[in-house]
Scaffold this active site. Sequence first.
Site, mmCIF file in Angstrom:
data_model
loop_
_atom_site.group_PDB
_atom_site.id
_atom_site.type_symbol
_atom_site.label_atom_id
_atom_site.label_comp_id
_atom_site.label_asym_id
_atom_site.label_seq_id
_atom_site.Cartn_x
_atom_site.Cartn_y
_atom_site.Cartn_z
ATOM 1 N N LYS A 41 0.835 -1.201 0.000
ATOM 2 C CA LYS A 41 0.000 0.000 0.000
ATOM 3 C C LYS A 41 0.868 1.248 0.000
ATOM 4 C CE LYS A 41 -4.428 1.172 2.174
ATOM 5 N NZ LYS A 41 -5.354 0.770 3.219
ATOM 6 N N ARG A 90 -18.484 2.492 8.873
ATOM 7 C CA ARG A 90 -19.054 3.788 8.522
ATOM 8 C C ARG A 90 -20.403 3.593 7.847
ATOM 9 N NH1 ARG A 90 -13.300 5.367 6.307
ATOM 10 N NH2 ARG A 90 -13.471 3.128 6.153
#
Length: 158
Positions: A41, A90
């Site tokens: 990443k 979320r």
Amino acid sequence: MKIAIYPGSFDPFTNGHLDILNRAAAVFDKVIVLAAVNSAKKTVFTQEERLAILKECLKDIPNVEVDSYSGLTVDYAKKVGASHIIRGLRAVTDFEYEFQLAAANRFACEDVDMVFFMASGKHSFVSSSVVNELRRNGADVSSLVPEPVLKAYEKKGL
Ligand code: ADP
């Protein structure tokens, strides 16, 4: 003693992460925030920077510690005697990824369970990448991240 791990990229740590962490710290005796070392990443902040930011942001919460680890989170959990892994949700869009992650963790280790907390509504749109994008384009992100993150952006000239 009930110990939990809160793993993530934290690139950088946001008020959404802090929200989840405070909820977890109210339930567990100790929460270890684990900055993932993920070479695949591409991050805005280096591993050292993300760790330093976390330490600065969390130094006043007594039952929270900060560490980093490059292996499987469940292996780290076993090493420190943690029984649970914390993740945040979320919106429904988080569910699919977290569901897969939970299954993978269970495949790797039956004994460590995942626990999910939901952020308050005002943090539901906050992610590290959204904050980075806003900041990059000149928006004021001071209500979305703790103070040390703003300092870290300035130090990097971002
Ligand atoms: P990762 O790359 O492992 O997903 P992140 O740093 O993006 O790491 O996130 C770590 C955890 O925190 C994830 O479970 C993510 O869903 C959760 N999280 C991040 N931002 C928020 C937020 N605003 N509200 C609730 N949970 C959040």
